[in-house]
Design an enzyme around this catalytic site. Structure first.
Site, PDB file in Angstrom:
ATOM      1  N   TYR A  30       0.727  -0.931  -0.024  1.00  0.00           N
ATOM      2  CA  TYR A  30      -0.025   0.156  -0.023  1.00  0.00           C
ATOM      3  C   TYR A  30       0.742   1.365   0.082  1.00  0.00           C
ATOM      4  O   TYR A  30       1.178   1.838   1.076  1.00  0.00           O
ATOM      5  CB  TYR A  30      -0.994   0.076   1.182  1.00  0.00           C
ATOM      6  CG  TYR A  30      -1.780  -1.363   1.642  1.00  0.00           C
ATOM      7  CD1 TYR A  30      -2.789  -1.405   0.466  1.00  0.00           C
ATOM      8  CD2 TYR A  30      -1.513  -2.015   2.578  1.00  0.00           C
ATOM      9  CE1 TYR A  30      -3.338  -2.918   0.765  1.00  0.00           C
ATOM     10  CE2 TYR A  30      -2.031  -3.127   2.863  1.00  0.00           C
ATOM     11  CZ  TYR A  30      -3.325  -3.562   1.859  1.00  0.00           C
ATOM     12  OH  TYR A  30      -3.809  -4.831   2.206  1.00  0.00           O
ATOM     13  N   TRP A  34      -3.988   6.263   2.565  1.00  0.00           N
ATOM     14  CA  TRP A  34      -5.170   5.656   2.727  1.00  0.00           C
ATOM     15  C   TRP A  34      -5.729   6.371   3.844  1.00  0.00           C
ATOM     16  O   TRP A  34      -5.323   6.739   4.726  1.00  0.00           O
ATOM     17  CB  TRP A  34      -5.130   4.180   2.893  1.00  0.00           C
ATOM     18  CG  TRP A  34      -5.327   3.413   1.907  1.00  0.00           C
ATOM     19  CD1 TRP A  34      -6.368   2.592   1.694  1.00  0.00           C
ATOM     20  CD2 TRP A  34      -4.288   2.925   0.766  1.00  0.00           C
ATOM     21  NE1 TRP A  34      -6.289   1.832   0.480  1.00  0.00           N
ATOM     22  CE2 TRP A  34      -4.923   2.042  -0.067  1.00  0.00           C
ATOM     23  CE3 TRP A  34      -2.943   3.401   0.664  1.00  0.00           C
ATOM     24  CZ2 TRP A  34      -4.433   1.374  -1.052  1.00  0.00           C
ATOM     25  CZ3 TRP A  34      -2.442   2.582  -0.518  1.00  0.00           C
ATOM     26  CH2 TRP A  34      -3.249   1.749  -1.242  1.00  0.00           C
ATOM     27  N   ASP A  37      -6.842   4.758   7.300  1.00  0.00           N
ATOM     28  CA  ASP A  37      -5.514   4.491   7.738  1.00  0.00           C
ATOM     29  C   ASP A  37      -4.790   5.424   8.308  1.00  0.00           C
ATOM     30  O   ASP A  37      -4.281   5.369   9.545  1.00  0.00           O
ATOM     31  CB  ASP A  37      -4.487   3.816   6.574  1.00  0.00           C
ATOM     32  CG  ASP A  37      -4.874   2.408   6.214  1.00  0.00           C
ATOM     33  OD1 ASP A  37      -5.910   2.415   5.246  1.00  0.00           O
ATOM     34  OD2 ASP A  37      -4.139   1.616   6.495  1.00  0.00           O
ATOM     35  N   GLN A 108     -13.823   5.990   2.393  1.00  0.00           N
ATOM     36  CA  GLN A 108     -13.562   5.051   3.329  1.00  0.00           C
ATOM     37  C   GLN A 108     -14.163   5.289   4.705  1.00  0.00           C
ATOM     38  O   GLN A 108     -14.711   6.417   4.770  1.00  0.00           O
ATOM     39  CB  GLN A 108     -12.094   4.827   3.450  1.00  0.00           C
ATOM     40  CG  GLN A 108     -11.528   3.419   2.908  1.00  0.00           C
ATOM     41  CD  GLN A 108     -10.091   3.038   3.131  1.00  0.00           C
ATOM     42  OE1 GLN A 108      -9.373   4.162   3.445  1.00  0.00           O
ATOM     43  NE2 GLN A 108      -9.619   2.181   3.231  1.00  0.00           N
ATOM     44  N   GLY A 168     -13.918  -0.428   3.982  1.00  0.00           N
ATOM     45  CA  GLY A 168     -12.827  -0.941   4.858  1.00  0.00           C
ATOM     46  C   GLY A 168     -12.493  -2.489   4.901  1.00  0.00           C
ATOM     47  O   GLY A 168     -11.481  -2.838   5.307  1.00  0.00           O
ATOM     48  N   ASP A 170     -12.508  -5.177   3.133  1.00  0.00           N
ATOM     49  CA  ASP A 170     -12.527  -5.144   1.805  1.00  0.00           C
ATOM     50  C   ASP A 170     -13.346  -6.598   1.084  1.00  0.00           C
ATOM     51  O   ASP A 170     -13.928  -6.396   0.051  1.00  0.00           O
ATOM     52  CB  ASP A 170     -11.106  -5.065   0.918  1.00  0.00           C
ATOM     53  CG  ASP A 170     -10.693  -3.765   1.378  1.00  0.00           C
ATOM     54  OD1 ASP A 170     -11.324  -3.000   2.148  1.00  0.00           O
ATOM     55  OD2 ASP A 170      -9.520  -3.359   1.168  1.00  0.00           O
ATOM     56  N   GLU A 402      -0.482  -6.990   9.322  1.00  0.00           N
ATOM     57  CA  GLU A 402      -1.724  -6.425   9.013  1.00  0.00           C
ATOM     58  C   GLU A 402      -3.019  -7.170   9.422  1.00  0.00           C
ATOM     59  O   GLU A 402      -3.699  -6.533   9.948  1.00  0.00           O
ATOM     60  CB  GLU A 402      -1.692  -6.503   7.330  1.00  0.00           C
ATOM     61  CG  GLU A 402      -3.033  -5.676   6.805  1.00  0.00           C
ATOM     62  CD  GLU A 402      -2.956  -5.948   5.352  1.00  0.00           C
ATOM     63  OE1 GLU A 402      -2.052  -6.510   4.791  1.00  0.00           O
ATOM     64  OE2 GLU A 402      -4.056  -5.326   4.744  1.00  0.00           O
TER      65      GLU A 402
HETATM   66  C1  DGY Z   1      -6.586  -3.147  -1.448  1.00  0.00           C
HETATM   67  O1  DGY Z   1      -6.065  -3.065  -2.627  1.00  0.00           O
HETATM   68  O2  DGY Z   1      -6.623  -4.114  -0.890  1.00  0.00           O
HETATM   69  C2  DGY Z   1      -7.014  -2.023  -0.702  1.00  0.00           C
HETATM   70  O3  DGY Z   1      -7.189  -2.276   0.682  1.00  0.00           O
HETATM   71  C3  DGY Z   1      -7.964  -1.217  -1.125  1.00  0.00           C
HETATM   72  O4  DGY Z   1      -8.375  -0.213  -0.398  1.00  0.00           O
END
Ligand code: DGY
Length: 433
Positions: A30, A34, A37, A108, A168, A170, A402
């Site tokens: 990432y 974001w 985040d 988000q 969020g 996902d 994560e």
């Molecule tokens: C991803 O790319 O998985 C992100 O969480 C999208 O926001």
């Protein structure tokens, strides 16, 4: 614990981009800013570097659209380690999109309101932080105004999301119900996430077809809210998303009261609050499950699944005392059994539960933080402590991952997804302070 806090600060500092003043969630996986985040990250930074916390929030708000919308990703920089990037999203199709920044055209969970209140509580120099809040609070208010004007077609106090990435959570199994109503083409694209993380811990290619298709529909209508509300096959009132908005409304009321001379805004915020909480309890609660659930606005029905989002309304004081008791009983009966750490992201009793895959089962530190706060403010102190201890122990044992495996039987490698993940570090700091 001091060592652990130092390590967490190092994770955050390494992910901080000095020139633009924001923190990436995770190297490679990432590589941009974001939205939610950054909110959680600012809470952690406020404990040890006030300037960084303020810059984090300012960097996000600098990409706010003219209509108040705050995007889910801000592409401050270029990177070829992430898909889909700015060229795919093309959010400038919207006439009011940010002129200065490239962004996505989705949002988000709106955490900024309560994040401002959190950092106000954390930072010692109240005068200085209140000045910062004065400069920025109207932008957050404008964002809430945008939600209630453009994301609530029935004018009922609950806002919709049109994409799973707005939730969020996902790739929650909840969305499977919606994918069953769609049949998108097979898109040609090159995944980048699975070059950083084991594919078994990430969504499938077919799931990416759904994700991209929803964006294509929005793009075909220049990200027009009314068109999206009319046409998107994904149109959901999400309990986590609406809880964040309600909690943020409450925080804005408290902050405007501190600032003074804001009677009109306070009055409007209070009207939003009363309406939202009432409707939330009417529409998003499922008696049979003893939990809050998602509502599919496109197909006019509840999506009857329990997830970690189901328990978040405790954080915003949404359930009555009686309902809170039932909710916590559901939590403990299904998610809090002796063989599991709290809190799995999806119902461990469901056959869609997958303890390793992104949002389909693993424990997330931000959801645990929300749950910890919610349990505590509702008087469930012992369970709150358990959530806190188990969150700290995950990071102590496995590192700043994560997400984590909720099964107690998994011992050697229970940290998944990205490592040195910013909000895990930020919220750990907050939990330990
Ligand atoms: C991803 O790319 O998985 C992100 O969480 C999208 O926001």
């Amino acid at each position: 614990n001091n060592d652990l806090i130092k390590k967490a600060e190092t994770v955050l500092n390494n992910n901080f981009k000095e020139d633009k003043g924001f923190t990436i969630p995770c190297e490679g996986l990432y590589p941009f800013q974001w939205n939610w985040d950054s909110g959680f990250i600012a809470i952690g930074q406020a404990h040890y570097d006030t300037t960084k916390a303020k810059r984090e929030i300012e960097a996000l708000l600098s990409a706010q659209w003219e209509n108040g919308f705050i995007p889910h990703i801000v592409f401050h920089n270029d990177s070829d380690t992430y898909f889909p990037g700015p060229d795919f999203h093309q959010s400038k199709l919207h006439p009011l999109a940010s002129k200065s920044h490239r962004t996505t055209g989705m949002t988000q969970p709106p955490v900024l309101g309560f994040v401002l209140k959190e950092i106000y509580n954390i930072i010692d120099d109240k005068e200085d932080i209140l000045n910062f809040i004065k400069l920025n609070i109207d932008k957050v208010y404008h964002n809430h105004e945008h939600f209630y004007t453009h994301r609530d077609p029935n004018n009922e106090g609950l806002v919709y999301i049109y994409h799973n990435w707005e939730s969020g959570t996902d790739n929650s199994p909840i969305w499977d119900d919606i994918w069953e109503t769609m049949d998108p083409p097979k898109y040609k694209f090159e995944r980048r996430d699975t070059t950083h993380v084991d594919a078994a811990q990430r969504p499938t290619n077919r799931e990416y077809d759904y994700y991209l298709h929803l964006i294509e529909i929005a793009k075909a209508h220049n990200y027009d809210d009314a068109k999206i509300a009319e046409l998107s096959p994904f149109l959901v009132q999400d309990p986590l998303f609406n809880t964040m908005l309600i909690k943020s409304n409450a925080a804005l009321i408290e902050l405007y009261e501190l600032i003074g001379n804001s009677e009109d805004k306070i009055k409007t915020l209070k009207q939003w609050q009363i309406k939202a909480i009432k409707r939330f309890n009417e529409k998003l609660y499922n008696e049979k499950l003893g939990a809050y659930v998602h509502y599919d606005l496109r197909n006019e029905k509840q999506l009857e699944h329990i997830s970690s989002s189901s328990f978040t309304p405790l954080f915003a004081g949404i359930p009555s005392k009686e309902r809170a008791d039932t909710l916590v009983k559901t939590l403990m009966d299904k998610f809090g059994t002796d063989d599991k750490y709290l809190c799995a992201s999806f119902d461990p009793e469901s056959d869609r539960f997958n303890p390793k895959k992104y949002w389909r089962g693993p424990v997330w530190i931000n959801l645990n933080w929300i749950l910890y706060r919610g349990l505590k403010s509702n008087g469930f102190d012992a369970i709150a402590e358990r959530v806190k201890e188990e969150s700290i122990s995950f990071i102590k044992t496995y590192g700043f991952y994560e997400y984590f495996d909720p099964r107690k039987e998994v011992k050697d490698n229970a940290g998944y997804g990205g490592n040195n993940f910013s909000w895990s570090a930020a919220l750990l700091i907050d939990l330990l302070k």
